[in-house]
Design an enzyme around this catalytic site. Structure first.
Site, PDB file in Angstrom:
ATOM      1  N   SER A 117       0.835  -1.202   0.000  1.00 48.27           N
ATOM      2  CA  SER A 117       0.000   0.000   0.000  1.00 48.27           C
ATOM      3  C   SER A 117       0.867   1.248   0.000  1.00 48.27           C
ATOM      4  O   SER A 117       1.976   1.257   0.564  1.00 48.27           O
ATOM      5  CB  SER A 117      -0.852   0.003   1.276  1.00 48.27           C
ATOM      6  OG  SER A 117      -1.474   1.253   1.450  1.00 48.27           O
ATOM      7  N   TYR A 141      -1.775  -0.201  10.260  1.00 44.70           N
ATOM      8  CA  TYR A 141      -2.032  -0.810   8.945  1.00 44.70           C
ATOM      9  C   TYR A 141      -0.801  -0.642   8.044  1.00 44.70           C
ATOM     10  O   TYR A 141      -0.276  -1.611   7.488  1.00 44.70           O
ATOM     11  CB  TYR A 141      -3.255  -0.151   8.302  1.00 44.70           C
ATOM     12  CG  TYR A 141      -3.410  -0.491   6.839  1.00 44.70           C
ATOM     13  CD1 TYR A 141      -3.904  -1.724   6.441  1.00 44.70           C
ATOM     14  CD2 TYR A 141      -3.033   0.423   5.847  1.00 44.70           C
ATOM     15  CE1 TYR A 141      -4.021  -2.046   5.100  1.00 44.70           C
ATOM     16  CE2 TYR A 141      -3.153   0.110   4.509  1.00 44.70           C
ATOM     17  CZ  TYR A 141      -3.642  -1.120   4.141  1.00 44.70           C
ATOM     18  OH  TYR A 141      -3.748  -1.438   2.806  1.00 44.70           O
ATOM     19  N   LYS A 145       2.036  -3.511   6.642  1.00 40.58           N
ATOM     20  CA  LYS A 145       2.379  -3.735   5.230  1.00 40.58           C
ATOM     21  C   LYS A 145       3.896  -3.601   5.025  1.00 40.58           C
ATOM     22  O   LYS A 145       4.514  -4.392   4.320  1.00 40.58           O
ATOM     23  CB  LYS A 145       1.639  -2.729   4.339  1.00 40.58           C
ATOM     24  CG  LYS A 145       0.138  -2.961   4.274  1.00 40.58           C
ATOM     25  CD  LYS A 145      -0.182  -4.239   3.519  1.00 40.58           C
ATOM     26  CE  LYS A 145      -1.660  -4.526   3.424  1.00 40.58           C
ATOM     27  NZ  LYS A 145      -1.972  -5.806   2.774  1.00 40.58           N
TER      28      LYS A 145
HETATM   29  N1  UFG Z   1     -12.979  10.920   2.467  1.00 35.80           N
HETATM   30  C1  UFG Z   1     -14.002  11.766   2.811  1.00 35.80           C
HETATM   31  N2  UFG Z   1     -15.182  11.224   3.221  1.00 35.80           N
HETATM   32  C2  UFG Z   1     -15.389   9.886   3.301  1.00 35.80           C
HETATM   33  C3  UFG Z   1     -14.335   9.018   2.943  1.00 35.80           C
HETATM   34  C4  UFG Z   1     -13.134   9.566   2.533  1.00 35.80           C
HETATM   35  O1  UFG Z   1     -13.856  12.984   2.745  1.00 35.80           O
HETATM   36  O2  UFG Z   1     -16.486   9.456   3.703  1.00 35.80           O
HETATM   37  C5  UFG Z   1     -11.703  11.500   2.025  1.00 35.80           C
HETATM   38  C6  UFG Z   1     -10.543  11.063   2.910  1.00 35.80           C
HETATM   39  O3  UFG Z   1     -10.439  11.908   4.022  1.00 35.80           O
HETATM   40  C7  UFG Z   1      -9.386  11.202   1.928  1.00 35.80           C
HETATM   41  C8  UFG Z   1      -9.998  10.812   0.575  1.00 35.80           C
HETATM   42  O4  UFG Z   1     -11.402  10.987   0.748  1.00 35.80           O
HETATM   43  O5  UFG Z   1      -8.981  12.547   1.868  1.00 35.80           O
HETATM   44  C9  UFG Z   1      -9.738   9.375   0.187  1.00 35.80           C
HETATM   45  O6  UFG Z   1     -10.097   8.549   1.289  1.00 35.80           O
HETATM   46  P1  UFG Z   1     -10.288   6.976   1.167  1.00 35.80           P
HETATM   47  O7  UFG Z   1     -10.714   6.499   2.505  1.00 35.80           O
HETATM   48  O8  UFG Z   1     -11.159   6.660   0.004  1.00 35.80           O
HETATM   49  O9  UFG Z   1      -8.846   6.467   0.791  1.00 35.80           O
HETATM   50  P2  UFG Z   1      -7.457   6.726   1.545  1.00 35.80           P
HETATM   51  O10 UFG Z   1      -6.678   7.633   0.654  1.00 35.80           O
HETATM   52  O11 UFG Z   1      -7.621   7.134   2.942  1.00 35.80           O
HETATM   53  O12 UFG Z   1      -6.910   5.240   1.610  1.00 35.80           O
HETATM   54  C10 UFG Z   1      -6.133   4.700   0.631  1.00 35.80           C
HETATM   55  C11 UFG Z   1      -6.267   3.180   0.697  1.00 35.80           C
HETATM   56  C12 UFG Z   1      -5.685   2.651   1.983  1.00 35.80           C
HETATM   57  C13 UFG Z   1      -4.292   3.194   2.175  1.00 35.80           C
HETATM   58  C14 UFG Z   1      -4.269   4.691   2.093  1.00 35.80           C
HETATM   59  C15 UFG Z   1      -2.864   5.212   2.180  1.00 35.80           C
HETATM   60  O13 UFG Z   1      -7.625   2.793   0.612  1.00 35.80           O
HETATM   61  O14 UFG Z   1      -5.617   1.249   1.929  1.00 35.80           O
HETATM   62  O15 UFG Z   1      -4.816   5.107   0.845  1.00 35.80           O
HETATM   63  O16 UFG Z   1      -2.868   6.504   2.673  1.00 35.80           O
HETATM   64  F1  UFG Z   1      -3.806   2.828   3.382  1.00 35.80           F
END
Ligand code: UFG
Length: 325
Positions: A117, A141, A145
């Site tokens: 990841s 997490y 990894k």
């Molecule tokens: N977000 C929102 N509202 C939500 C969900 C997400 O505003 O309901 C925002 C988050 O704060 C972030 C962006 O949308 O700014 C993307 O969030 P996600 O949860 O979709 O994805 P992440 O970037 O947090 O997660 C991804 C992978 C993880 C990994 C991570 C590494 O899914 O497995 O990147 O930073 F660990």
């Protein structure tokens, strides 16, 4: 290669990888506990139900199917949950991987493609982030990894394991034929949550943070289509089978979309507004995370083909409409 064991093959990325393997003439044997995976998306090869931590069962499955390689997707994926329940993450992501590598070694299976990841980078100082950037995960997490990556390198040096750690940026979208797609419980990711809000299945989308140092104040992420991820796994396997160097590879597009741009795309595709609740920043979110995808392109010959954001969202929407609960 004729048979590959796919742990987590009943999950989101794992099931797309099974489809890609089958399209290349390889039989994917799914090994999945079905705790988070779904039996219905195991369509391209046999299913063995079990936990990766169960060494005896895993060894019996290896004897039955004689895989030449393992794609290891099984694991827990929620960053926030990992902060609250680190023991579960180290057990599922790290300890189970120790078991898997032991069983593989005893069975003489010496090739692994591992689901890593972008979380291994934490909040990168330089963008786009390349594989030689500092590894500074900010959650259990991400650390789990990274520890598996380090373990793979040690097994490579000591036992000759051939390995590829594929560092995913933001997986998204769904199979173009609608045969599999994203189905997490609970769903925490931005695109599916925004689709749920547009469909009226949740009252609003929480938008986490509007005061980041980015063009529109929201976080920027690199969204890579799951079908591209799946093909890149097959490319990594071919790379290792050809005797080329083990290592870690970013799987991303090199392009970032802000959360507001994603929400606008969801509104265009669904034709419905996404009701928003402006929430504060989510702890641990880096402002910008965009891959330098050059190593995967140069060494694996693999790059993302799906670059049109609306088409990506459309594929996720089409899956969601047919599978919403
Ligand atoms: N977000 C929102 N509202 C939500 C969900 C997400 O505003 O309901 C925002 C988050 O704060 C972030 C962006 O949308 O700014 C993307 O969030 P996600 O949860 O979709 O994805 P992440 O970037 O947090 O997660 C991804 C992978 C993880 C990994 C991570 C590494 O899914 O497995 O990147 O930073 F660990």
């Amino acid at each position: 290669m004729t048979v590959v064991l796919v742990t987590g093959g009943a999950g989101y990325i794992g099931s797309h990888a099974c489809k890609a393997l089958a399209s290349h003439g390889v039989t994917p044997v799914t090994y999945d506990s079905l705790i988070h995976g779904h039996r219905e998306v195991v369509k391209w090869g046999p299913l063995e139900v079990g936990d990766v931590g169960d060494a005896d069962l895993l060894a019996a499955v290896m004897r039955r199917w004689k895989p030449e390689a393992v794609m290891h997707f099984a694991g827990l994926i929620a960053v926030g949950e990992s902060v609250r329940e680190p023991a579960a993450y180290y057990r599922a992501n790290l300890a189970a991987s120790v078991t898997l590598l032991d069983v593989m070694r005893h069975a003489g299976v010496n090739t692994m493609v591992f689901s890593s990841s972008a979380a291994v980078y934490g909040a990168p100082e330089r963008l786009p982030v390349a594989e030689d950037a500092p590894l500074a995960p900010t959650s259990p997490y991400g650390r789990s990894k990274l520890m598996v990556e380090q373990m793979l390198a040690d097994h490579g040096a000591a036992y000759g394991l051939k390995w590829a750690a594929l560092r995913y940026f933001n997986a998204c979208g769904a199979d173009s034929a609608g045969e599999t797609g994203e189905n997490h419980e609970p769903e925490t990711h931005l695109i599916p949550r925004a689709l749920m809000a547009a469909a009226g299945d949740i009252p609003y989308l929480d938008l986490f943070g509007t005061d980041y140092p980015t063009d529109d104040g929201t976080c920027v992420r690199d969204y890579v289509h799951v079908a591209d991820l799946a093909e890149m796994h097959v490319a990594a396997l071919a790379h290792l089978a050809a005797g080329r160097a083990s290592g870690a590879f970013n799987l991303g597009t090199g392009h970032g979309w802000s959360n507001r741009q994603i929400i606008a795309a969801v509104e265009r595709v669904t034709g419905a507004p996404v009701p928003l609740r402006l929430a504060g920043r989510r702890p641990g979110d880096p402002p910008v995370l965009v891959a330098d995808p050059n190593r995967a392109e140069a060494e694996l010959g693999a790059s993302a083909r799906h670059t049109d954001l609306d088409a990506i969202v459309e594929s996720a929407w089409s899956w969601y409409r047919r599978h919403r609960r």
